[in-house]
Design a protein around this motif. Structure first.
Motif, PDB file in Angstrom:
ATOM      1  N   GLU A 196      12.331  12.200   9.243  1.00 56.26           N
ATOM      2  CA  GLU A 196      11.347  12.814   8.321  1.00 56.26           C
ATOM      3  C   GLU A 196      11.522  12.377   6.860  1.00 56.26           C
ATOM      4  N   VAL A 197      12.635  11.729   6.547  1.00 56.54           N
ATOM      5  CA  VAL A 197      12.881  11.238   5.180  1.00 56.54           C
ATOM      6  C   VAL A 197      12.009  10.004   4.871  1.00 56.54           C
ATOM      7  N   TYR A 198      11.634   9.235   5.923  1.00 55.58           N
ATOM      8  CA  TYR A 198      10.972   7.942   5.717  1.00 55.58           C
ATOM      9  C   TYR A 198       9.452   8.052   5.737  1.00 55.58           C
ATOM     10  N   SER A 199       8.824   7.190   4.953  1.00 55.20           N
ATOM     11  CA  SER A 199       7.383   6.965   5.113  1.00 55.20           C
ATOM     12  C   SER A 199       7.153   5.462   5.056  1.00 55.20           C
ATOM     13  N   VAL A 200       6.261   4.991   5.918  1.00 61.62           N
ATOM     14  CA  VAL A 200       5.934   3.559   5.961  1.00 61.62           C
ATOM     15  C   VAL A 200       4.421   3.444   5.803  1.00 61.62           C
ATOM     16  N   SER A 201       3.981   2.689   4.817  1.00 60.22           N
ATOM     17  CA  SER A 201       2.549   2.596   4.541  1.00 60.22           C
ATOM     18  C   SER A 201       2.119   1.147   4.352  1.00 60.22           C
ATOM     19  N   VAL A 202       0.808   0.938   4.412  1.00 61.52           N
ATOM     20  CA  VAL A 202       0.213  -0.389   4.220  1.00 61.52           C
ATOM     21  C   VAL A 202      -0.425  -0.441   2.836  1.00 61.52           C
ATOM     22  N   LYS A 228      -2.981  -2.558   1.187  1.00 63.00           N
ATOM     23  CA  LYS A 228      -3.936  -3.617   1.571  1.00 63.00           C
ATOM     24  C   LYS A 228      -4.141  -4.654   0.470  1.00 63.00           C
ATOM     25  N   GLU A 229      -4.218  -4.196  -0.792  1.00 59.76           N
ATOM     26  CA  GLU A 229      -4.465  -5.149  -1.884  1.00 59.76           C
ATOM     27  C   GLU A 229      -3.294  -6.113  -2.041  1.00 59.76           C
ATOM     28  N   GLN A 230      -2.071  -5.579  -1.929  1.00 57.85           N
ATOM     29  CA  GLN A 230      -0.884  -6.440  -2.083  1.00 57.85           C
ATOM     30  C   GLN A 230      -0.509  -7.151  -0.788  1.00 57.85           C
ATOM     31  N   ARG A 231      -1.224  -6.838   0.292  1.00 55.41           N
ATOM     32  CA  ARG A 231      -0.964  -7.444   1.603  1.00 55.41           C
ATOM     33  C   ARG A 231       0.494  -7.277   2.030  1.00 55.41           C
ATOM     34  N   CYS A 232       0.973  -6.039   1.957  1.00 57.41           N
ATOM     35  CA  CYS A 232       2.347  -5.802   2.377  1.00 57.41           C
ATOM     36  C   CYS A 232       2.492  -4.385   2.936  1.00 57.41           C
ATOM     37  N   CYS A 233       3.638  -4.130   3.546  1.00 53.82           N
ATOM     38  CA  CYS A 233       4.008  -2.796   4.018  1.00 53.82           C
ATOM     39  C   CYS A 233       5.125  -2.296   3.107  1.00 53.82           C
ATOM     40  N   VAL A 234       5.183  -0.979   2.906  1.00 53.61           N
ATOM     41  CA  VAL A 234       6.191  -0.401   2.018  1.00 53.61           C
ATOM     42  C   VAL A 234       6.920   0.736   2.741  1.00 53.61           C
ATOM     43  N   ILE A 235       8.254   0.671   2.667  1.00 49.09           N
ATOM     44  CA  ILE A 235       9.084   1.751   3.203  1.00 49.09           C
ATOM     45  C   ILE A 235       9.601   2.562   2.024  1.00 49.09           C
ATOM     46  N   ARG A 236       9.401   3.868   2.080  1.00 50.79           N
ATOM     47  CA  ARG A 236       9.930   4.754   1.039  1.00 50.79           C
ATOM     48  C   ARG A 236      10.734   5.864   1.695  1.00 50.79           C
ATOM     49  N   THR A 237      11.660   6.441   0.923  1.00 50.61           N
ATOM     50  CA  THR A 237      12.389   7.619   1.415  1.00 50.61           C
ATOM     51  C   THR A 237      12.244   8.738   0.397  1.00 50.61           C
ATOM     52  N   THR A 238      12.127   9.975   0.897  1.00 51.71           N
ATOM     53  CA  THR A 238      11.965  11.110  -0.020  1.00 51.71           C
ATOM     54  C   THR A 238      13.237  11.340  -0.835  1.00 51.71           C
ATOM     55  N   ASN A 239      14.387  10.905  -0.313  1.00 53.07           N
ATOM     56  CA  ASN A 239      15.641  11.091  -1.065  1.00 53.07           C
ATOM     57  C   ASN A 239      15.937   9.930  -2.016  1.00 53.07           C
ATOM     58  N   LYS A 240      14.960   8.972  -2.155  1.00 53.91           N
ATOM     59  CA  LYS A 240      15.076   7.826  -3.091  1.00 53.91           C
ATOM     60  C   LYS A 240      16.283   6.915  -2.802  1.00 53.91           C
TER      61      LYS A 240
END
Length: 203
Positions: free
Chosen positions: A114-120, A122-134
Motif C-alpha cells: 500500500e506504500v507504492y503507487s505506479v502511474s503513467v 503520457k506526455e513524458q512517455r514514462c512510468c513513475v513509481i512513488r512511495t508515500t513514505n518518500k
C-alpha cells in the motif's frame, strides 16, 4: 504506417545467431553502427536479455547497456574486495519480460504494497513509481513502445509486491505481440554459426 518501421530496421540489420546452453543468441548490427544482442529461451521463445552498444566518440566500441535481463555488475572478481562496492541492500531495478507482458522487478524494497503507487505519465512517455513514505522514486520508459510509436496505456499497468520485491507488469499491446511473432519466425530461419564461438560447442 509506423509499426513496420522498427521491424524493417530489424530485417535490414546484419544478423548472426548462435545456439548455446538452451538459448538462441542473436547479434544485430544496424547501418548506423549500433549493435543489439538478444538471448531467447529455445523452448519458450521468451526474451531473456537485450543489450545495446554504440560506437564511442573515438569510433571504438562502447560499453554494453542492458535493457532487459540482469544488470551487469561494474565490479568483477578480485577487484571487488579492494574497491568500495554499492550496498547489497540498495534497491536493484531490472527488466524481465514474459511472453505477454513487459515486466520490471525492483529488489530490496521492504515496504508493504500500500506504500507504492505506479502511474503513467503520457506526455513524458514514462512510468513513475512513488512511495508515500518518500523512500523510493523511479521514472522509467518502455523503449519498445517508443520504437513502435505506440501510446502508453494506464489500464495495461499493474503491480504487486512479494519477498521485498516490487513487480510491475505492463501488458504488451496487440501490435507488439504481432510484430514479435513475425520476428520469431524470421529469427528461426537464421542459421546458427556455432563454430564462431571457439571451444563452446553445443551438445
Amino acid at each position: 504506417m509506423a509499426v513496420p518501421s522498427w521491424l524493417e530496421r530489424l530485417r535490414a540489420a546484419g544478423k548472426t545467431a548462435l545456439v548455446q546452453d538452451g538459448k538462441r543468441k542473436i547479434h544485430y548490427l544496424f547501418e548506423d553502427g549500433k549493435e543489439m544482442a538478444e538471448e531467447y529461451d529455445m523452448k519458450t521463445g521468451q526474451l531473456m536479455s537485450r543489450k545495446w552498444r554504440e560506437k564511442n566518440t573515438l569510433g571504438g566500441s562502447g560499453k554494453w547497456q542492458v535493457e532487459v535481463g540482469e544488470p551487469t555488475s561494474p565490479l568483477l572478481g578480485a577487484l571487488e574486495s579492494e574497491l568500495i562496492t554499492e550496498s547489497s541492500s540498495n534497491p536493484v531495478f531490472m527488466r524481465k519480460d514474459t511472453l505477454s507482458s513487459f515486466q520490471w522487478r525492483i529488489r530490496n524494497l521492504p515496504y508493504p504494497k500500500e506504500v507504492y503507487s505506479v502511474s503513467v505519465e503520457k506526455e513524458q512517455r514514462c512510468c513513475v513509481i512513488r512511495t508515500t513514505n518518500k523512500k523510493y522514486y523511479k521514472k522509467f520508459s518502455i523503449p519498445d513502445l517508443d520504437r513502435y510509436h505506440l501510446p502508453l496505456d494506464a489500464a495495461a499497468l499493474s503491480f504487486t509486491h512479494a519477498n521485498n520485491t516490487l513487480i510491475i507488469t505492463y501488458q504488451k499491446p496487440k501490435e507488439i505481440l504481432a510484430a514479435e511473432e513475425q520476428l520469431q519466425k524470421e529469427l528461426k530461419k537464421i542459421k546458427a554459426a556455432n563454430s564462431g564461438d571457439g571451444d563452446c560447442k553445443t551438445q
